[in-house]
Design an enzyme around this catalytic site. Structure first.
Site, PDB file in Angstrom:
ATOM      1  N   TYR A 154      -3.660  -3.847   4.141  1.00 47.00           N
ATOM      2  CA  TYR A 154      -2.892  -3.031   5.097  1.00 47.00           C
ATOM      3  C   TYR A 154      -3.397  -3.277   6.521  1.00 47.00           C
ATOM      4  O   TYR A 154      -2.611  -3.475   7.454  1.00 47.00           O
ATOM      5  CB  TYR A 154      -3.016  -1.544   4.733  1.00 47.00           C
ATOM      6  CG  TYR A 154      -2.223  -0.634   5.647  1.00 47.00           C
ATOM      7  CD1 TYR A 154      -0.862  -0.430   5.451  1.00 47.00           C
ATOM      8  CD2 TYR A 154      -2.841   0.020   6.722  1.00 47.00           C
ATOM      9  CE1 TYR A 154      -0.130   0.404   6.300  1.00 47.00           C
ATOM     10  CE2 TYR A 154      -2.119   0.854   7.573  1.00 47.00           C
ATOM     11  CZ  TYR A 154      -0.760   1.045   7.357  1.00 47.00           C
ATOM     12  OH  TYR A 154      -0.045   1.862   8.196  1.00 47.00           O
ATOM     13  N   LYS A 158      -1.202  -4.852   9.680  1.00 47.38           N
ATOM     14  CA  LYS A 158      -0.924  -4.175  10.951  1.00 47.38           C
ATOM     15  C   LYS A 158      -1.511  -4.941  12.133  1.00 47.38           C
ATOM     16  O   LYS A 158      -0.997  -4.853  13.248  1.00 47.38           O
ATOM     17  CB  LYS A 158      -1.420  -2.724  10.893  1.00 47.38           C
ATOM     18  CG  LYS A 158      -0.618  -1.856   9.902  1.00 47.38           C
ATOM     19  CD  LYS A 158       0.868  -1.809  10.245  1.00 47.38           C
ATOM     20  CE  LYS A 158       1.666  -0.876   9.364  1.00 47.38           C
ATOM     21  NZ  LYS A 158       3.099  -0.854   9.711  1.00 47.38           N
TER      22      LYS A 158
HETATM   23  N1  LIG Z   1       2.300   8.275   8.535  1.00 43.74           N
HETATM   24  C1  LIG Z   1       1.255   7.859   9.234  1.00 43.74           C
HETATM   25  O1  LIG Z   1       0.297   8.627   9.471  1.00 43.74           O
HETATM   26  C2  LIG Z   1       1.222   6.451   9.787  1.00 43.74           C
HETATM   27  C3  LIG Z   1       0.097   6.003  10.483  1.00 43.74           C
HETATM   28  C4  LIG Z   1       0.074   4.715  11.008  1.00 43.74           C
HETATM   29  C5  LIG Z   1       1.166   3.882  10.836  1.00 43.74           C
HETATM   30  N2  LIG Z   1       2.243   4.313  10.146  1.00 43.74           N
HETATM   31  C6  LIG Z   1       3.361   3.379   9.976  1.00 43.74           C
HETATM   32  O2  LIG Z   1       4.587   4.019  10.300  1.00 43.74           O
HETATM   33  C7  LIG Z   1       5.635   3.502   9.464  1.00 43.74           C
HETATM   34  C8  LIG Z   1       6.318   4.642   8.719  1.00 43.74           C
HETATM   35  O3  LIG Z   1       5.342   5.317   7.936  1.00 43.74           O
HETATM   36  P1  LIG Z   1       5.690   6.661   7.119  1.00 43.74           P
HETATM   37  O4  LIG Z   1       4.436   7.438   6.987  1.00 43.74           O
HETATM   38  O5  LIG Z   1       6.886   7.321   7.694  1.00 43.74           O
HETATM   39  O6  LIG Z   1       6.045   6.042   5.688  1.00 43.74           O
HETATM   40  P2  LIG Z   1       6.947   6.683   4.498  1.00 43.74           P
HETATM   41  O7  LIG Z   1       6.454   6.056   3.247  1.00 43.74           O
HETATM   42  O8  LIG Z   1       6.993   8.167   4.613  1.00 43.74           O
HETATM   43  O9  LIG Z   1       8.425   6.127   4.825  1.00 43.74           O
HETATM   44  C9  LIG Z   1       8.679   4.743   4.847  1.00 43.74           C
HETATM   45  C10 LIG Z   1      10.161   4.484   4.681  1.00 43.74           C
HETATM   46  O10 LIG Z   1      10.304   3.053   4.598  1.00 43.74           O
HETATM   47  C11 LIG Z   1      11.102   2.739   3.473  1.00 43.74           C
HETATM   48  N3  LIG Z   1      10.729   1.432   2.966  1.00 43.74           N
HETATM   49  C12 LIG Z   1       9.642   1.100   2.220  1.00 43.74           C
HETATM   50  N4  LIG Z   1       9.668  -0.215   1.925  1.00 43.74           N
HETATM   51  C13 LIG Z   1      10.801  -0.716   2.490  1.00 43.74           C
HETATM   52  C14 LIG Z   1      11.383  -2.017   2.522  1.00 43.74           C
HETATM   53  N5  LIG Z   1      10.830  -3.038   1.875  1.00 43.74           N
HETATM   54  N6  LIG Z   1      12.537  -2.186   3.223  1.00 43.74           N
HETATM   55  C15 LIG Z   1      13.127  -1.129   3.852  1.00 43.74           C
HETATM   56  N7  LIG Z   1      12.627   0.120   3.826  1.00 43.74           N
HETATM   57  C16 LIG Z   1      11.469   0.329   3.163  1.00 43.74           C
HETATM   58  C17 LIG Z   1      10.849   3.857   2.466  1.00 43.74           C
HETATM   59  O11 LIG Z   1      11.895   3.958   1.503  1.00 43.74           O
HETATM   60  C18 LIG Z   1      10.745   5.075   3.391  1.00 43.74           C
HETATM   61  O12 LIG Z   1      12.021   5.630   3.643  1.00 43.74           O
HETATM   62  C19 LIG Z   1       4.982   2.469   8.541  1.00 43.74           C
HETATM   63  O13 LIG Z   1       5.118   1.175   9.101  1.00 43.74           O
HETATM   64  C20 LIG Z   1       3.521   2.908   8.542  1.00 43.74           C
HETATM   65  O14 LIG Z   1       2.647   1.841   8.236  1.00 43.74           O
HETATM   66  C21 LIG Z   1       2.298   5.572   9.608  1.00 43.74           C
END
Ligand SMILES: NC(=O)c1ccc[n+]([C@@H]2O[C@H](COP(=O)([O-])OP(=O)(O)OC[C@H]3O[C@@H](n4cnc5c(N)ncnc54)[C@H](O)[C@@H]3O)[C@@H](O)[C@H]2O)c1
Length: 250
Positions: A154, A158
């Site tokens: 991961y 990133k």
């Molecule tokens: N939540 C956090 O604290 C956090 C922190 C740092 C970075 N991020 C980044 O933010 C982004 C969103 O994170 P989140 O927490 O909302 O995740 P989440 O798992 O809640 O939602 C992710 C969404 O992406 C969709 N998805 C997964 N694989 C997919 C694919 N192959 N093609 C299309 N859609 C796909 C899922 O169905 C879901 O709707 C990600 O890139 C994550 O790495 C999140």
């Protein structure tokens, strides 16, 4: 913050749920025509119903280049242009030391988090060039700037998003496309809520590491993405905006 995206066409990947959903909702609430794509068709179709008359859902796996091209083709057929893209789709993985990570899981994380951002920009950029420019924001992470144990694939994915963002930004800045990344820290997302509900002491542990004393909200992510998508950030090119309550500088 006050933004207006009246008449702008915005694509958000992975927007059925989580941070993508709340950012898509924020754009829609400010007048944008919003296209959300996701692999989760059922939840995605439910989400799009709350985004107003001009929002559509397109099923697509970001890891599939043809599917992402079809998303952009659908955007152009329906709305005639693409102004803003938030390449948000991303997946996490089971925490393990590197020697215990499986190649399958490494491949999956790279396919979605890295190839997914590449495929998205590959399809979005020609569409934006055709209408004179646009703005792209890529979802990286605080873990795109530093390492932590147990999540090497991961963390690598990133960091790769940071690299894709910088090079693409240089290639297209002179042609009117601004490309930047967001390095997101811990956010009060559905994943976090599940971890708090299932892991005793999780919240206290996470909050105690935050220099500002709290984690972030989905609104704060949406505000940062909208700022990067707006003219208020017109001189910001190839940057990574960190929103993590100070974690990255500890
Ligand atoms: N939540 C956090 O604290 C956090 C922190 C740092 C970075 N991020 C980044 O933010 C982004 C969103 O994170 P989140 O927490 O909302 O995740 P989440 O798992 O809640 O939602 C992710 C969404 O992406 C969709 N998805 C997964 N694989 C997919 C694919 N192959 N093609 C299309 N859609 C796909 C899922 O169905 C879901 O709707 C990600 O890139 C994550 O790495 C999140």
């Amino acid at each position: 913050m006050t933004f207006s995206f009246e008449d702008k066409v915005v694509l958000v990947t992975g927007a059925a749920a989580g941070l993508g959903r709340s950012t898509a909702e924020a754009f829609a609430a400010r007048g944008a025509k919003v296209v959300i794509s996701d692999i989760n068709e059922e939840v995605g179709r439910g989400t799009v119903k709350g985004l107003g008359d001009h929002a559509i859902f397109v099923h697509a796996d970001v890891a599939d280049p043809q599917a992402m091209q079809q998303v952009v083709d659908t955007v152009l057929e329906r709305f005639g242009r693409l102004d803003i893209a938030y390449n948000n789709a991303g997946v996490e993985l089971t925490p393990n030391p590197l020697a215990e990570q499986s190649l399958e899981e490494f491949d999956r994380v790279i396919a979605v988090n890295v190839l997914g951002v590449f495929n998205s920009m590959h399809a979005e950029i020609p569409a934006m060039l055709a209408s004179g420019g646009g703005v792209i924001v890529n979802a990286s992470s605080g873990l795109g700037l530093r390492g932590i144990p147990m999540q090497s694939p991961y963390v690598a994915s990133k960091h790769a998003v940071q690299g894709l963002t910088k090079s693409a930004a240089l290639e297209y800045a002179a042609q009117g496309i601004r490309i930047n990344a967001v390095a997101i820290g811990v956010i009060d997302s559905p994943l976090y809520k599940t971890a708090v509900a299932t892991t005793p002491g999780y919240k206290e542990r996470i909050w105690s590491r935050q220099p500002n004393g709290r984690i972030g909200t989905t609104d704060e992510v949406a505000d940062t993405v909208m700022w990067l998508a707006s003219d208020a950030s017109s001189y910001v090119v190839g940057a990574s905006i960190t929103l993590d309550g100070g974690q990255a500088v500890t």
